[in-house]
Design a protein around this motif. Structure first.
Motif, mmCIF file in Angstrom:
data_model
loop_
_atom_site.group_PDB
_atom_site.id
_atom_site.type_symbol
_atom_site.label_atom_id
_atom_site.label_comp_id
_atom_site.label_asym_id
_atom_site.label_seq_id
_atom_site.Cartn_x
_atom_site.Cartn_y
_atom_site.Cartn_z
ATOM 1 N N LYS A 1 0.648 -1.309 0.312
ATOM 2 C CA LYS A 1 0.192 -0.281 -0.326
ATOM 3 C C LYS A 1 0.697 1.441 0.013
ATOM 4 O O LYS A 1 -0.035 2.460 0.101
ATOM 5 C CB LYS A 1 -1.339 0.300 1.165
ATOM 6 C CG LYS A 1 -1.782 -1.471 0.782
ATOM 7 C CD LYS A 1 -2.686 -0.939 2.714
ATOM 8 C CE LYS A 1 -3.819 -2.635 2.218
ATOM 9 N NZ LYS A 1 -4.688 -1.944 3.312
ATOM 10 N N ASP A 2 1.712 1.281 0.126
ATOM 11 C CA ASP A 2 3.184 2.251 -0.140
ATOM 12 C C ASP A 2 3.192 2.703 -1.747
ATOM 13 O O ASP A 2 2.748 2.253 -2.775
ATOM 14 C CB ASP A 2 4.768 1.984 0.701
ATOM 15 C CG ASP A 2 4.139 1.358 1.013
ATOM 16 O OD1 ASP A 2 4.220 1.741 2.639
ATOM 17 O OD2 ASP A 2 5.164 0.968 2.360
ATOM 18 N N TRP B 1 1.565 6.685 6.699
ATOM 19 C CA TRP B 1 1.160 6.147 9.017
ATOM 20 C C TRP B 1 -0.019 6.027 9.807
ATOM 21 O O TRP B 1 0.667 5.090 10.235
ATOM 22 C CB TRP B 1 2.229 6.681 9.348
ATOM 23 C CG TRP B 1 3.623 7.084 8.450
ATOM 24 C CD1 TRP B 1 4.412 8.395 7.950
ATOM 25 C CD2 TRP B 1 4.624 6.214 9.285
ATOM 26 N NE1 TRP B 1 5.342 8.365 7.389
ATOM 27 C CE2 TRP B 1 5.494 7.001 7.992
ATOM 28 C CE3 TRP B 1 4.971 5.245 9.406
ATOM 29 C CZ2 TRP B 1 6.814 6.131 7.828
ATOM 30 C CZ3 TRP B 1 6.031 4.340 9.359
ATOM 31 C CH2 TRP B 1 6.991 4.990 8.213
ATOM 32 N N ASP B 2 -0.527 6.227 9.450
ATOM 33 C CA ASP B 2 -2.248 5.994 9.525
ATOM 34 C C ASP B 2 -2.667 4.464 8.894
ATOM 35 O O ASP B 2 -4.120 4.010 10.030
ATOM 36 C CB ASP B 2 -3.228 6.701 9.640
ATOM 37 C CG ASP B 2 -2.949 8.501 10.030
ATOM 38 O OD1 ASP B 2 -2.151 8.617 11.276
ATOM 39 O OD2 ASP B 2 -2.988 9.900 10.347
#
Length: 272
Positions: A128-129, A147-148
């Protein structure tokens, strides 16, 4: 240090492998770089042996394999039983023995120790990056992370590069899952439940990329060769005979001053 003398160390001292490591501290110290403290090195090794019953059994089964792994860690100046240098049990002919495996922090430590880089970046990319890098167009990768996010997804890529002291960027290493799995397949005992590939998968992805990077940046071995050469030159200057105070100066040949001579240093690629 022979297999027989290592085995005798346990027979004479009944306190287990930790006592043997203590007994051979002087041998380990002989191969360590000067910045490593033998007491700290031995304390780390003894601690990991005492924490892990399987590792203790492996050391008892083959004390020479344990000392071989510790000798390699000592020679490299890496901390045993840490992510610099793993000590793990592995099955060999049906019984557990100790295997030493360099970790990603160890690879990075050797790069930093050479003194040519200001920073080393090694990161994994998950599904998902957002990751973007085009060789020849981009100097460095773009890697954006949410980061969430509770779950960034499975491991997808890993990359590594170094920023040199002059600000230049080294070659950028990018490996996909297939390339990492090729490296894993070539690693002895990687399918063992005791292997760091099973317990520390993300770290081993990073180790694989960092190891590939060592082929493109100065390494500790290269640095040590230059240091030894410089020390030898200084020692030669100090031991050279001094001219008597009353002696006439030696005549010097007359040469034209053509200015400085450019030189190029070429390092052999010794990385595995």
């Amino acid at each position: 240090m022979t297999d027989a003398t290592v085995s005798n160390a346990i027979a004479v001292r009944d306190n287990g492998p930790g006592a043997m490591v203590e007994q051979y501290k002087a041998d380990l110290a002989m191969v360590m770089p000067s910045h490593v403290k033998p007491d700290t090195f031995v304390r780390l090794a003894v601690s990991v042996l005492r924490r892990d019953k399987n590792l203790t059994l492996a050391a008892q089964n083959n004390p020479a394999a344990l000392m071989g792994a510790l000798m390699e860690a000592a020679r490299l100046g890496l901390e045993p039983g840490t992510e610099q240098y793993y000590l793990t049990p592995r099955k060999q002919k049906g019984r557990l023995e100790v295997q030493g495996i360099r970790g990603y922090q160890g690879e990075i430590e050797l790069i930093y120790r050479a003194g040519a880089v200001s920073s080393v970046i090694v990161e994994v990319v998950r599904a998902k990056d957002h990751f973007s890098y085009s060789p020849g167009r981009d100097e460095r990768p773009t890697h954006e992370i949410d980061w969430d996010a509770e779950d960034r997804g499975p491991l997808r890529l890993v990359y590594a590069y170094a920023v040199m002291k002059d600000g230049a960027t080294s070659k950028v290493i990018v490996l996909n899952r297939a390339k990492v799995m090729e490296a894993k397949a070539m690693s002895t005992g990687s399918d063992s439940p005791y292997s760091p590939w099973q317990k520390h998968e993300e770290s081993m992805w990073m180790k694989t990329a960092a190891h590939r990077l060592t082929k493109w940046v100065p390494t500790s071995a290269e640095y040590m060769r230059e240091q030894l050469r410089a020390q030898a030159e200084v020692a030669a200057e100090k031991t050279a005979p001094l001219m008597p105070a009353t002696a006439a100066p030696m005549p010097q040949p007359v040469t034209e001053d053509d200015g400085p001579i450019d030189a190029e240093f070429v390092d052999d690629d010794t990385a595995a």
